[in-house]
Scaffold this motif. Structure first.
Motif, PDB file in Angstrom:
ATOM      1  N   GLN A  82       0.866  -1.181   0.000  1.00 20.32           N
ATOM      2  CA  GLN A  82       0.000   0.000   0.000  1.00 20.32           C
ATOM      3  C   GLN A  82       0.898   1.225   0.000  1.00 20.32           C
ATOM      4  O   GLN A  82       1.710   1.407   0.914  1.00 20.32           O
ATOM      5  CB  GLN A  82      -0.897   0.007   1.234  1.00 20.32           C
ATOM      6  N   MET A  83       0.742   2.042  -1.029  1.00 26.18           N
ATOM      7  CA  MET A  83       1.596   3.217  -1.190  1.00 26.18           C
ATOM      8  C   MET A  83       0.740   4.471  -1.085  1.00 26.18           C
ATOM      9  O   MET A  83      -0.132   4.701  -1.925  1.00 26.18           O
ATOM     10  CB  MET A  83       2.310   3.166  -2.543  1.00 26.18           C
ATOM     11  N   ASN A  84       0.982   5.252  -0.065  1.00 28.65           N
ATOM     12  CA  ASN A  84       0.256   6.495   0.166  1.00 28.65           C
ATOM     13  C   ASN A  84       1.202   7.686   0.049  1.00 28.65           C
ATOM     14  O   ASN A  84       2.424   7.531   0.099  1.00 28.65           O
ATOM     15  CB  ASN A  84      -0.379   6.478   1.555  1.00 28.65           C
ATOM     16  N   SER A  85       0.610   8.851  -0.088  1.00 26.33           N
ATOM     17  CA  SER A  85       1.403  10.090  -0.177  1.00 26.33           C
ATOM     18  C   SER A  85       2.518   9.949  -1.206  1.00 26.33           C
ATOM     19  O   SER A  85       3.685  10.296  -0.947  1.00 26.33           O
ATOM     20  CB  SER A  85       1.989  10.450   1.193  1.00 26.33           C
ATOM     21  N   LEU A  86       2.164   9.474  -2.360  1.00 30.24           N
ATOM     22  CA  LEU A  86       3.160   9.212  -3.392  1.00 30.24           C
ATOM     23  C   LEU A  86       3.816  10.492  -3.874  1.00 30.24           C
ATOM     24  O   LEU A  86       3.178  11.560  -3.946  1.00 30.24           O
ATOM     25  CB  LEU A  86       2.530   8.464  -4.558  1.00 30.24           C
ATOM     26  N   LYS A  87       5.089  10.369  -4.202  1.00 27.45           N
ATOM     27  CA  LYS A  87       5.891  11.495  -4.673  1.00 27.45           C
ATOM     28  C   LYS A  87       6.424  11.172  -6.068  1.00 27.45           C
ATOM     29  O   LYS A  87       6.569   9.992  -6.421  1.00 27.45           O
ATOM     30  CB  LYS A  87       7.076  11.717  -3.730  1.00 27.45           C
ATOM     31  N   PRO A  88       6.759  12.182  -6.850  1.00 26.93           N
ATOM     32  CA  PRO A  88       7.335  11.914  -8.171  1.00 26.93           C
ATOM     33  C   PRO A  88       8.566  11.006  -8.102  1.00 26.93           C
ATOM     34  O   PRO A  88       8.786  10.195  -9.027  1.00 26.93           O
ATOM     35  CB  PRO A  88       7.690  13.311  -8.679  1.00 26.93           C
ATOM     36  N   GLU A  89       9.331  11.099  -7.040  1.00 23.15           N
ATOM     37  CA  GLU A  89      10.530  10.264  -6.921  1.00 23.15           C
ATOM     38  C   GLU A  89      10.210   8.798  -6.634  1.00 23.15           C
ATOM     39  O   GLU A  89      11.108   7.954  -6.621  1.00 23.15           O
ATOM     40  CB  GLU A  89      11.485  10.805  -5.847  1.00 23.15           C
ATOM     41  N   ASP A  90       8.947   8.479  -6.416  1.00 22.57           N
ATOM     42  CA  ASP A  90       8.536   7.082  -6.287  1.00 22.57           C
ATOM     43  C   ASP A  90       8.333   6.429  -7.657  1.00 22.57           C
ATOM     44  O   ASP A  90       8.098   5.220  -7.731  1.00 22.57           O
ATOM     45  CB  ASP A  90       7.235   6.971  -5.488  1.00 22.57           C
ATOM     46  N   THR A  91       8.403   7.225  -8.699  1.00 26.44           N
ATOM     47  CA  THR A  91       8.249   6.678 -10.045  1.00 26.44           C
ATOM     48  C   THR A  91       9.324   5.641 -10.327  1.00 26.44           C
ATOM     49  O   THR A  91      10.521   5.910 -10.173  1.00 26.44           O
ATOM     50  CB  THR A  91       8.332   7.807 -11.091  1.00 26.44           C
ATOM     51  N   ALA A  92       8.886   4.446 -10.711  1.00 26.34           N
ATOM     52  CA  ALA A  92       9.818   3.340 -10.934  1.00 26.34           C
ATOM     53  C   ALA A  92       9.049   2.126 -11.425  1.00 26.34           C
ATOM     54  O   ALA A  92       7.815   2.097 -11.375  1.00 26.34           O
ATOM     55  CB  ALA A  92      10.549   2.986  -9.637  1.00 26.34           C
ATOM     56  N   VAL A  93       9.791   1.129 -11.865  1.00 24.86           N
ATOM     57  CA  VAL A  93       9.222  -0.198 -12.060  1.00 24.86           C
ATOM     58  C   VAL A  93       9.374  -0.926 -10.732  1.00 24.86           C
ATOM     59  O   VAL A  93      10.473  -1.004 -10.190  1.00 24.86           O
ATOM     60  CB  VAL A  93       9.924  -0.967 -13.186  1.00 24.86           C
ATOM     61  N   TYR A  94       8.273  -1.444 -10.229  1.00 21.07           N
ATOM     62  CA  TYR A  94       8.268  -2.130  -8.943  1.00 21.07           C
ATOM     63  C   TYR A  94       8.267  -3.639  -9.184  1.00 21.07           C
ATOM     64  O   TYR A  94       7.444  -4.153  -9.954  1.00 21.07           O
ATOM     65  CB  TYR A  94       7.047  -1.718  -8.127  1.00 21.07           C
ATOM     66  N   TYR A  95       9.176  -4.327  -8.498  1.00 21.03           N
ATOM     67  CA  TYR A  95       9.332  -5.765  -8.647  1.00 21.03           C
ATOM     68  C   TYR A  95       9.019  -6.469  -7.332  1.00 21.03           C
ATOM     69  O   TYR A  95       9.472  -6.044  -6.267  1.00 21.03           O
ATOM     70  CB  TYR A  95      10.764  -6.111  -9.048  1.00 21.03           C
ATOM     71  N   CYS A  96       8.304  -7.560  -7.447  1.00 22.29           N
ATOM     72  CA  CYS A  96       8.053  -8.442  -6.329  1.00 22.29           C
ATOM     73  C   CYS A  96       9.147  -9.508  -6.312  1.00 22.29           C
ATOM     74  O   CYS A  96       9.620  -9.933  -7.375  1.00 22.29           O
ATOM     75  CB  CYS A  96       6.681  -9.076  -6.521  1.00 22.29           C
ATOM     76  N   ALA A  97       9.534  -9.956  -5.122  1.00 30.46           N
ATOM     77  CA  ALA A  97      10.556 -10.986  -5.016  1.00 30.46           C
ATOM     78  C   ALA A  97      10.219 -11.950  -3.880  1.00 30.46           C
ATOM     79  O   ALA A  97       9.540 -11.583  -2.922  1.00 30.46           O
ATOM     80  CB  ALA A  97      11.927 -10.359  -4.778  1.00 30.46           C
ATOM     81  N   VAL A  98      10.726 -13.174  -4.026  1.00 30.52           N
ATOM     82  CA  VAL A  98      10.516 -14.219  -3.027  1.00 30.52           C
ATOM     83  C   VAL A  98      11.857 -14.706  -2.497  1.00 30.52           C
ATOM     84  O   VAL A  98      12.787 -14.925  -3.274  1.00 30.52           O
ATOM     85  CB  VAL A  98       9.732 -15.405  -3.617  1.00 30.52           C
ATOM     86  N   LYS A  99      11.916 -14.861  -1.195  1.00 30.37           N
ATOM     87  CA  LYS A  99      13.104 -15.427  -0.538  1.00 30.37           C
ATOM     88  C   LYS A  99      12.703 -16.789   0.028  1.00 30.37           C
ATOM     89  O   LYS A  99      11.953 -16.863   1.002  1.00 30.37           O
ATOM     90  CB  LYS A  99      13.582 -14.501   0.567  1.00 30.37           C
ATOM     91  N   PRO A 100      13.158 -17.878  -0.594  1.00 27.66           N
ATOM     92  CA  PRO A 100      12.814 -19.205  -0.078  1.00 27.66           C
ATOM     93  C   PRO A 100      13.472 -19.464   1.272  1.00 27.66           C
ATOM     94  O   PRO A 100      14.509 -18.876   1.588  1.00 27.66           O
ATOM     95  CB  PRO A 100      13.391 -20.151  -1.142  1.00 27.66           C
ATOM     96  N   ASP A 101      12.846 -20.355   2.029  1.00 27.00           N
ATOM     97  CA  ASP A 101      13.412 -20.725   3.322  1.00 27.00           C
ATOM     98  C   ASP A 101      14.430 -21.848   3.112  1.00 27.00           C
ATOM     99  O   ASP A 101      14.192 -22.991   3.484  1.00 27.00           O
ATOM    100  CB  ASP A 101      12.301 -21.167   4.275  1.00 27.00           C
TER     101      ASP A 101
END
Length: 120
Positions: A82-101
């Motif tokens: 959840q991203m609130n109060s977004l700023k221009p500097e938040d502009t990006a490609v957002y990637y999800c990642a998984v860390k296996p146990d």
């Protein structure tokens, strides 16, 4: 092969909000943590936030603390940002990642990315 499907990106004006989702499927290991990273235009990818799968530990980059919230739904194998109060500097490609146990616990699996654009 793990499949990570991201959604929720888009364009928003500064001060607005977006909610990113990432659902993991086709994995055969225990998840230790899931997280979000972002890559601004012309820059390297860097850490945004992560959450351990038990849900009792989160971590955030200083730049997003107090504005972004990471959460997860184990039943849906999904992590949210959840991203609130977004700023221009938040502009990006957002990637999800998984860390296996597994030994080493590295960010071994990545989604395709979702674009977030914040205009001033």
């Amino acid at each position: 092969q793990v499949q990570l499907v991201e959604s929720g990106g888009g364009s928003v004006q500064a001060g607005g909000s977006l909610r990113l989702s990432c659902t993991a499927s086709r994995y055969t290991f225990a998840i230790y943590a899931m997280g979000w990273f972002r890559q601004p235009p012309g820059k390297e990818r860097h850490f945004v936030a992560d959450i351990n799968w038990s849900g009792d530990s989160t971590d955030y980059a200083d730049s997003v603390k107090g504005r972004f919230t990471i959460s997860r739904d184990i039943a849906k194998n999904t992590v949210y940002l959840q991203m609130n109060s977004l700023k221009p500097e938040d502009t990006a490609v957002y990637y999800c990642a998984v860390k296996p146990d597994t030994a080493g616990r590295q960010w071994d699996y990545w989604g395709q990315g979702t674009q977030v654009t914040v205009s001033s």
